[in-house]
Motif scaffolding. Structure first.
Motif, PDB file in Angstrom:
ATOM      1  N   ASP A 114       1.697   1.417 -19.275  1.00 34.67           N
ATOM      2  CA  ASP A 114       1.677   1.420 -20.743  1.00 34.67           C
ATOM      3  C   ASP A 114       2.890   0.651 -21.244  1.00 34.67           C
ATOM      4  O   ASP A 114       4.031   0.989 -20.894  1.00 34.67           O
ATOM      5  N   PRO A 115       2.686  -0.411 -22.053  1.00 34.62           N
ATOM      6  CA  PRO A 115       3.825  -1.218 -22.524  1.00 34.62           C
ATOM      7  C   PRO A 115       4.778  -0.398 -23.386  1.00 34.62           C
ATOM      8  O   PRO A 115       4.359   0.464 -24.160  1.00 34.62           O
ATOM      9  N   ALA A 116       6.051  -0.691 -23.276  1.00 31.78           N
ATOM     10  CA  ALA A 116       7.066   0.022 -24.052  1.00 31.78           C
ATOM     11  C   ALA A 116       7.061  -0.399 -25.515  1.00 31.78           C
ATOM     12  O   ALA A 116       7.454   0.369 -26.390  1.00 31.78           O
ATOM     13  N   VAL A 117       6.607  -1.620 -25.783  1.00 29.58           N
ATOM     14  CA  VAL A 117       6.627  -2.166 -27.145  1.00 29.58           C
ATOM     15  C   VAL A 117       5.207  -2.326 -27.655  1.00 29.58           C
ATOM     16  O   VAL A 117       4.349  -2.878 -26.965  1.00 29.58           O
ATOM     17  N   ASP A 118       4.961  -1.820 -28.851  1.00 30.43           N
ATOM     18  CA  ASP A 118       3.687  -2.061 -29.533  1.00 30.43           C
ATOM     19  C   ASP A 118       3.813  -3.395 -30.254  1.00 30.43           C
ATOM     20  O   ASP A 118       4.392  -3.480 -31.338  1.00 30.43           O
TER      21      ASP A 118
ATOM     22  N   ARG B 214       0.826  -1.211   0.000  1.00 29.47           N
ATOM     23  CA  ARG B 214       0.000   0.000   0.000  1.00 29.47           C
ATOM     24  C   ARG B 214       0.858   1.258   0.000  1.00 29.47           C
ATOM     25  O   ARG B 214       0.538   2.247  -0.657  1.00 29.47           O
ATOM     26  N   GLU B 215       1.938   1.226   0.749  1.00 29.50           N
ATOM     27  CA  GLU B 215       2.775   2.416   0.894  1.00 29.50           C
ATOM     28  C   GLU B 215       3.896   2.484  -0.154  1.00 29.50           C
ATOM     29  O   GLU B 215       4.802   3.344  -0.076  1.00 29.50           O
ATOM     30  N   ALA B 216       3.867   1.625  -1.192  1.00 28.25           N
ATOM     31  CA  ALA B 216       4.927   1.604  -2.206  1.00 28.25           C
ATOM     32  C   ALA B 216       5.039   2.958  -2.905  1.00 28.25           C
ATOM     33  O   ALA B 216       4.030   3.604  -3.217  1.00 28.25           O
ATOM     34  N   ASP B 217       6.271   3.359  -3.129  1.00 22.83           N
ATOM     35  CA  ASP B 217       6.539   4.649  -3.777  1.00 22.83           C
ATOM     36  C   ASP B 217       6.491   4.461  -5.294  1.00 22.83           C
ATOM     37  O   ASP B 217       7.497   4.192  -5.938  1.00 22.83           O
ATOM     38  N   VAL B 218       5.295   4.590  -5.839  1.00 18.79           N
ATOM     39  CA  VAL B 218       5.090   4.435  -7.290  1.00 18.79           C
ATOM     40  C   VAL B 218       4.294   5.628  -7.776  1.00 18.79           C
ATOM     41  O   VAL B 218       3.216   5.919  -7.244  1.00 18.79           O
ATOM     42  N   ILE B 219       4.811   6.320  -8.766  1.00 17.22           N
ATOM     43  CA  ILE B 219       4.131   7.516  -9.275  1.00 17.22           C
ATOM     44  C   ILE B 219       4.029   7.451 -10.796  1.00 17.22           C
ATOM     45  O   ILE B 219       4.727   6.672 -11.458  1.00 17.22           O
ATOM     46  N   LYS B 220       3.152   8.270 -11.313  1.00 17.83           N
ATOM     47  CA  LYS B 220       2.959   8.348 -12.763  1.00 17.83           C
ATOM     48  C   LYS B 220       4.274   8.729 -13.437  1.00 17.83           C
ATOM     49  O   LYS B 220       4.979   9.631 -13.006  1.00 17.83           O
TER      50      LYS B 220
ATOM     51  N   THR C  81       5.802   2.112 -18.810  1.00 15.80           N
ATOM     52  CA  THR C  81       5.766   3.313 -17.977  1.00 15.80           C
ATOM     53  C   THR C  81       4.457   3.380 -17.208  1.00 15.80           C
ATOM     54  O   THR C  81       3.391   3.103 -17.770  1.00 15.80           O
ATOM     55  N   VAL C  82       4.547   3.735 -15.925  1.00 11.82           N
ATOM     56  CA  VAL C  82       3.346   3.811 -15.081  1.00 11.82           C
ATOM     57  C   VAL C  82       2.425   4.915 -15.596  1.00 11.82           C
ATOM     58  O   VAL C  82       2.840   6.060 -15.790  1.00 11.82           O
TER      59      VAL C  82
END
Length: 290
Positions: free
Chosen positions: A253-257, A208-214, A235-236
């Motif tokens: 969002d995946p890095a590869v299409d 819950r407290e994970a440091d993950v941002i856009k 990328t988040v």
């Protein structure tokens, strides 16, 4: 023949002879000349008009024929130019893709990379597989990572002698250990696909407290030992709490299409410090137990 008819014939012959002489200019008969001019002028005018019309028609026909030939030639030249432009565009696109692959290979000397081409796709509802032209004969094994210069494409799922199926990272069946690349975070979770076109990946099992941002870059953790760490996943896009509110999830969002992938690398070998450390610890513990 009667004398009357013979006389008429001789008179006609004489008149024709006189007209011929008058036309030729050898004998001058003013009255006869006027008659000849009066009779021949309309004919001469008509002949000249007809001759001019025929010449004009011939000129137009020749011009139309020339234009048709030129148009046909232009069509051929346009078709050749179109083919050349298509070939040039294809060459440019392929060169760009291969340059990026080559650049990636130079950046990761610790990885053994085998080039491969995508030769088939799963056209079903899931569309979560591609087929490459490398297989067991080339040293391909299950779980090997498949990458491009942009990042991770997926993992080898099935291997045949001369081909292999690659499960795309967008598949809901594909689950891979991941971490946030940002030095201040390094949060660890599991990324999986959703098997829905144009949908982001999901990073789960984050505290819950994970440091993950856009905007955070997500890469492979390498903890499983089956594929290298540091492969770019995506990328988040955004984060949210799970229904229970105990864990954090992130849309990635995946890095590869994957729909545009044509050439790839299969990572057939790599240096994995984490796996080596785990093996060293295991050997150390085993030695102490003895």
């Amino acid at each position: 023949m009667s004398k009357k008819k013979l006389s008429l014939l001789l008179v006609l012959i004489g008149l024709v002879a006189l007209m011929a002489l008058a036309i030729d200019g050898r004998v001058r008969f003013p009255m006869l000349n006027r008659v000849v001019i009066a009779v021949l002028s309309p004919i001469n005018s008509g002949v000249q008009t007809l001759t001019g019309t025929v010449a004009s028609l011939h000129s137009k026909v020749r011009a139309i024929t020339t234009m048709e030939a030129e148009n046909e030639q232009l069509k051929k030249e346009n078709a050749e130019l179109r083919r050349a432009n298509i070939a040039m565009a294809e060459f440019y696109a392929e060169n760009k893709r291969l340059s990026k692959l080559l650049q990636y290979k130079e950046q990761v000397p610790e990885q053994k990379l085998l080039p491969a081409k995508v030769v088939g796709r799963n056209m079903g509802d899931l569309r979560d597989l591609v087929i490459i032209d490398r297989g067991a004969a080339d040293g391909i094994n299950k779980e090997m990572a498949v990458v491009t210069g942009d990042g991770l494409v997926g993992l080898v799922e099935e291997v045949y002698p001369d081909a292999a199926k690659v499960m795309l990272i967008t598949s809901s069946r594909c689950k891979i250990g991941a971490r946030i690349l940002r030095a201040a975070s390094r949060a660890v979770g599991v990324v999986s696909g959703r098997s829905v076109e144009n949908m982001p990946l999901e990073m789960e099992h984050l505290p819950r407290e994970a440091d993950v941002i856009k905007g955070d870059v997500v890469v492979t953790s390498g903890f499983s030992g089956r594929h290298p760490s540091g492969l770019v996943i995506g990328t988040v896009k955004e984060t949210s709490l799970e229904a229970a509110g105990l864990l954090l999830t992130a849309d990635v969002d995946p890095a590869v299409d994957s729909s545009k992938v044509e050439e790839v690398f299969v990572v057939t070998g790599y240096h994995n410090p984490a796996a080596e450390a785990a093996k060293l610890n295991s050997n150390t513990e085993g030695g102490q137990a003895q």
